[in-house]
Motif scaffolding. Structure first.
Motif: not given
Length: 568
Positions: A223-238
């Protein structure tokens, strides 16, 4: 009165008289009650009123599922006990979900007790009587349907061996939970779809590494890689949905993160098609999703290099060269999606149509956040964005230019070009497009660099049914990237062990909403920390520097032949 007239009379005599009066009064009351009882019994006999017989409800069949209509039963039908008025799902008839339930103006739940609209069908609402007292479901609109409490079943009692392939009833529970989450937070539809792309898009067909393996949920460094930026919310909610689903008393599951991510992507896109929301046709489609993916135990952050970055594709000295930017964006689609992921040019253009829903929410800051197309905005409908061919329609029918060089001279309707994206405020509500979006609107400038994408853009722009067909075919293929497991559709329901898939009760609904909300807060906190880093701040400052007309290098239009072959 006698005491008042003879105040000096003997005290003992006074006490005797008081007791006599008291006994006389008690006897009179008792006598009166006796007469009243005799009269009532005579009236009962005269009117021939039968005594009330309290009949206990029959033992609930097939797992004890309560109901108010066939809609609440998965396979059986709802049978009402004539004495208690309680409905039970019965297996005595082939039955099934009452597909006419939503077509009736007033369903069989009309008049049933309720606390809020949420417990009533779409055609009814919870109304209090003019005289007060119990509220009931009445005609006139209302909330999403979940009218009955979850049945009391054995679920966890016989869950000694959680399974990786859910039953149809368990999938129905997941569908309801995900639907509740999107209703409470409409941006999750686009975010879960993006999450599915980023988990599967790590696949490299040449090395057979990466793919739909759950690494985004199981391996934090991904999740810390630039290509995967801003996926924090979809990951935590799922993750919150997964915990609630597997912890539900009617499920016995140990589903992989890989399956959860890909199902969420498929669910999100399908839910937003046509009229956004869930219906029987969409549920039937979701039952064809195949489960059984394994989570990768050895995730590698280097796999993220197989994901398209879509930004910073040309050096700062070339940001005014719009044709060159389009050329490099087209090359990245070829290098990543075609040569590594294994998609065709047509499949790549179809999958880019995922940009129809969602916003460029964080990359350019809140003041510049906007969707790709207006009907893709979070609040486009009460049920969220609309997923259709609007993205391709905009590229084909709204952009004035027909090729990249012409676009460098006339970006209409775009009025705000940036170093690696464009902004169009034409409709009063701004829309944003990346270089990669713009490049598939034009013929290729160099067939050696990338194939022609425009032909597919035109086809999808003019035929929504064709787009949706090709998109979901490509989405299914994406969900299989790097997957070697034997997959299976959901198994048949087992009411004796894991319930009937009946509607969620109020407690479960409240818990899902609460847990998803808390998970979103955690994701927001993580995201805030990322947005405050120096690295991101510098990137945003560069990306949001609007180009002037003098910055843009205008080139003459050059007609190029497009290529044929397997990549087209």
């Amino acid at each position: 009165l006698w005491f008042a007239h003879f105040p000096n009379s003997n005290l003992l005599l006074k006490q005797i008289i008081m007791k006599f009066v008291f006994l006389a009064l008690c006897g009179g009351v008792s006598f009166a009650n006796g007469l009243r009882s005799t009269f009532i019994e005579q009236e009962k006999e005269h009117l021939q009123i039968d005594p009330v017989i309290i009949r206990p409800p029959p033992p609930p069949p097939e797992g004890g599922c309560t109901c108010v209509s066939d809609y609440d039963c998965n396979k059986p039908v709802c049978v009402r006990d004539p004495y208690s008025g309680q409905g039970f799902c019965s297996a005595s008839s082939s039955g099934g979900i009452d597909f006419q339930a939503e077509k009736r103006e007033v369903g069989s739940e009309f008049g049933c007790p309720c606390v809020s609209d949420y417990e009533c069908r779409r055609k009814t609402k919870c109304v209090e009587s003019h005289y007060g007292g119990q509220k009931t479901c009445q005609d006139g609109g209302g909330g999403f349907a979940r009218p009955t409490p979850a049945p009391t079943v054995k679920g966890q009692q016989c869950c000694d061996d959680p399974h990786k392939i859910p039953t149809e009833c368990e999938v129905e529970i997941l569908i309801e939970m995900m639907d509740i989450a999107i209703q409470s937070n409409r941006k999750l539809a686009a975010q879960w779809l993006r999450l599915a792309f980023h988990d599967a898009g790590t696949f490299n067909v040449n090395t057979n590494e990466g793919g739909a393996n759950g690494c985004l949920m199981t391996h934090f460094p991904m999740t810390q890689e630039p290509e995967n930026g801003f996926l924090n919310i979809p990951i935590s909610t799922l993750e919150a949905i997964k915990i609630n689903w597997e912890g539900h008393p009617e499920t016995c599951l140990d589903v992989s993160a890989a399956d959860m991510i890909q199902f969420a992507g498929h669910f999100s896109a399908l839910r937003q098609t046509d009229t956004p929301g869930i219906d029987f046709v969409k549920i039937a489609d979701l039952m064809t999703f195949e489960w059984g993916r394994s989570d990768e135990p050895n995730c590698d952050t280097a796999w993220t290099h197989n994901l398209p970055g879509f930004q910073g594709l040309v050096p700062p000295s070339q940001i005014g060269d719009l044709p060159q930017r389009c050329l490099m964006a087209g090359k990245e689609i070829k290098d990543k999606m075609i040569l590594r992921n294994g998609f065709s040019a047509m499949e790549s253009v179809a999958l880019l149509g995922a940009h129809t829903i969602g916003l460029t929410r964080n990359s350019f800051g809140a003041s510049l956040a906007a969707p790709w197309v207006l009907n893709g905005a979070d609040a486009a409908t009460p049920q969220g964005p609309i997923f259709d061919n609007g993205y391709h329609h905009y590229l084909e029918h709204t952009l004035v230019a027909d090729d990249a060089p012409t676009f460098s001279a006339d970006q209409t309707p775009v009025t705000q070009p940036f170093p690696d994206w464009f902004r169009d405020p034409t409709f009063g509500n701004q829309v944003n497009h990346l270089d990669t979006d713009i490049t598939i609107a034009f013929p290729t400038q160099d067939p050696a660099m990338h194939p022609d994408y425009r032909a597919h853009t035109v086809a999808f722009a003019n035929d929504n049914d064709l787009f949706l067909k090709r998109f979901f075919e490509a989405l299914k293929k994406m969900g299989m990237l790097g997957v070697d497991d034997e997959l299976s559709v959901p198994t048949e329901c087992d009411p004796d062990c894991v319930g009937s898939g009946a509607d969620l009760d109020a407690d479960v609904v409240i818990k899902v909403v609460r847990d998803v909300g808390e998970a979103e807060s955690v994701g927001e906190q993580e995201l805030t920390q990322i947005l405050a880093t120096d690295e991101f701040t510098e990137q945003r400052e560069f990306s949001t520097q609007e180009l002037s007309k003098e910055d843009i290098l205008v080139k003459e239009a050059i007609m190029e032949e497009t290529i044929d072959g397997p990549m087209k």
